[in-house]
Design a protein around this motif. Structure first.
Motif, PDB file in Angstrom:
ATOM      1  N   ARG A 174      -5.140  19.383  -0.658  1.00 19.13           N
ATOM      2  CA  ARG A 174      -4.465  20.236  -1.676  1.00 19.13           C
ATOM      3  C   ARG A 174      -4.042  19.483  -3.130  1.00 19.13           C
ATOM      4  O   ARG A 174      -4.226  19.690  -4.024  1.00 19.13           O
ATOM      5  N   LYS A 192      -8.025  35.365   6.416  1.00 21.41           N
ATOM      6  CA  LYS A 192      -6.858  34.855   6.180  1.00 21.41           C
ATOM      7  C   LYS A 192      -6.237  33.795   7.195  1.00 21.41           C
ATOM      8  O   LYS A 192      -5.293  33.141   6.996  1.00 21.41           O
ATOM      9  N   GLU A 213      -7.294  28.101   7.508  1.00 21.69           N
ATOM     10  CA  GLU A 213      -6.350  27.472   6.594  1.00 21.69           C
ATOM     11  C   GLU A 213      -7.084  26.946   5.370  1.00 21.69           C
ATOM     12  O   GLU A 213      -8.107  26.545   5.614  1.00 21.69           O
ATOM     13  N   ARG A 214      -6.969  27.322   4.269  1.00 18.37           N
ATOM     14  CA  ARG A 214      -7.595  27.149   2.955  1.00 18.37           C
ATOM     15  C   ARG A 214      -8.037  25.768   2.645  1.00 18.37           C
ATOM     16  O   ARG A 214      -9.331  25.781   2.426  1.00 18.37           O
ATOM     17  N   TYR A 215      -7.282  24.872   3.060  1.00 23.94           N
ATOM     18  CA  TYR A 215      -7.662  23.545   2.720  1.00 23.94           C
ATOM     19  C   TYR A 215      -8.245  22.671   3.763  1.00 23.94           C
ATOM     20  O   TYR A 215      -8.545  21.562   4.109  1.00 23.94           O
ATOM     21  N   ASP A 222     -12.901  22.826  -3.841  1.00 25.57           N
ATOM     22  CA  ASP A 222     -11.561  24.006  -4.348  1.00 25.57           C
ATOM     23  C   ASP A 222     -10.940  23.312  -5.464  1.00 25.57           C
ATOM     24  O   ASP A 222     -11.213  22.448  -6.094  1.00 25.57           O
TER      25      ASP A 222
END
Length: 460
Positions: A62, A382, A385-387, A394
């Motif tokens: 991130r 959701k 985990e985003r990264y 991203d």
């Protein structure tokens, strides 16, 4: 788990390889230089002529992609490799030149514009299904058909079947370019010293690229003369686009470079995702049955349209999971422009920092049973985990065409699964090999048995 329980994967290295070992392995498959350790630790560092670090920690990723973009620009390798084909387009440009192009192109991929292009996707999906039906009971290489199908889509949405545009010549140019470019990139990614010989540096591909750019320039000029007709395609939208801040519009060269970027980036990656999705559906028939039940409930036996896409969550989960197991960009490299610290480790200016997305997506600390095919991982987005999941990258440079690609993939995969049951061909498993993208080497050979009578297409 026995091999038969999990889909095909890249064997990762368990012993240090040394520079020549790494080069040999990388020429064959760049992912094979990833240490197995990278699927179990947050960061792995080493030296192959040059200091390198592989980062698998979502927090550190991130920082690189979102908070310190300017410290970690795309590596020179990537840029030098692609610039001859796509110039200073969105994919390569940095700083202000990138920002104004991104602002200009972003509205092109708005939800409304992408939905307007859905009928083109549905029609191409129907043609693919008809080709599969004509192949009869014979096994068919679905990977090859997906390349053809997504190229049909991109040629139509870019130049709306403009008689002026020779799609096949562009397709050949892209293929020639990618296969040549891929051979040299690996040596540079690894920071190989200059004494290591590079194969003929793109001599052959320059002709193909020159031809490709000439065709695109002519098509753009012809469109300027003619003006838009019918539903605006990507070219119309880009020509109309202007940077909201400066009111600047793209000139012919900028239009061409960005269109070629969309063509190169937008067709092979989606084709690969579809090829791997079909392989996985054939690998696990229960997933295929569930998908077909969802499709029947939403679309009946008819084609899948843009309106259906939102109502097919399980189809989307299959595609998400295919992108996790076989991300088209399986490895991304950046060059550190300043001294930094990631995961408590020193990064020096000039170091190569690699995001091995293939290892990130199969990391034992981030995913349960990471090598297994389980679309239900994505039932609750959701919870992911985003990264830890980056099929489209991203940060500010996240793939601009992600929603376009996902809509196209759902429409094409849905259309095929609604008409056929796919089963694997014994002994013909694809081999995941990454040169520039993660391809199913040897093809995705499947048998397709019709499960319904095709409905007449309701879209032109």
């Amino acid at each position: 788990m026995s091999h038969a329980d999990t889909p095909v994967k890249v064997p990762l290295v368990t012993e240090p390889m040394g520079i020549l070992g790494s080069l040999g392995a990388a020429r064959r498959n760049v992912l094979s230089i990833i240490p197995e350790l990278a699927t179990r630790q947050p960061m792995v560092s080493g030296r192959t002529g040059k200091r390198w670090h592989m980062v698998m920690d979502p927090g550190a990723i991130r920082e690189m992609l979102l908070e310190r973009v300017d410290t970690y620009p795309k590596s020179m390798v990537t840029k030098n490799l692609l610039k001859p084909a796509i110039g200073e387009s969105l994919f390569i440009a940095e700083g202000a030149h990138w920002r104004w192009q991104r602002r200009t192109a972003a509205p092109v991929f708005s939800h409304r514009n992408v939905m307007n292009l859905a009928p083109i996707m549905t029609a191409a999906a129907q043609r693919s299904a008809d080709r599969v039906a004509q192949a009869g009971p014979r096994a068919i290489d679905m990977a090859a058909d997906m390349v053809r199908t997504t190229f049909d889509v991109i040629a139509d949405v870019t130049f709306s079947g403009d008689g002026m545009f020779d799609a096949d010549a562009v397709h050949r140019g892209i293929d020639a370019y990618i296969s040549e470019a891929g051979k040299i990139s690996l040596l540079d990614v690894l920071g190989a010293p200059d004494w290591v010989p590079r194969p003929g540096r793109l001599i052959f591909s320059r002709n193909a690229v020159g031809e490709m750019r000439r065709i695109a320039d002519e098509a753009i000029e012809a469109r300027r003369q003619r003006g838009p007709e019918g539903v605006p395609d990507l070219l119309d939208l880009l020509m109309d686009g202007e940077d909201p801040k400066t009111k600047r519009q793209m000139n012919t060269a900028e239009l061409r470079d960005n269109l070629l970027t969309f063509i190169v980036a937008g067709h092979e990656t989606t084709a690969l995702t579809l090829g791997w999705s079909l392989y996985l559906c054939a690998f696990d028939q229960s997933v295929q049955d569930r998908a077909r039940a969802e499709l029947r409930a939403v679309c009946g036996e008819g084609p899948v349209t843009g309106e259906h896409v939102e109502k097919l969550p399980f189809m989307r989960q299959i595609i998400d999971e295919a992108l996790r197991l076989y991300p088209p960009a399986g490895m991304v490299s950046r060059t550190a422009m300043a001294n930094d610290t990631l995961c408590g480790r020193e990064i020096r200016k000039g170091d190569t920092v690699i995001l091995p997305i293939y290892a990130l997506h199969r990391h034992h600390m981030l995913w349960d049973d990471p090598d297994a095919f389980r679309p239900d991982r994505f039932a609750d987005r959701k919870a992911v985990e985003r990264y830890a999941y980056l099929p489209f990258g991203d940060g500010p440079r996240i793939c601009i065409g992600a929603s376009f690609a996902l809509q196209e993939a759902v429409i094409i995969l849905g259309t095929l699964l609604n008409r056929f049951r796919f089963t694997p061909v014994a002994g013909r498993d694809p081999d995941p090999v990454m040169i520039l993208t993660l391809r199913p080497e040897g093809g995705v050979w499947l048998e397709a048995e019709p499960v319904s009578t095709p409905q007449p297409a309701s879209v032109a």
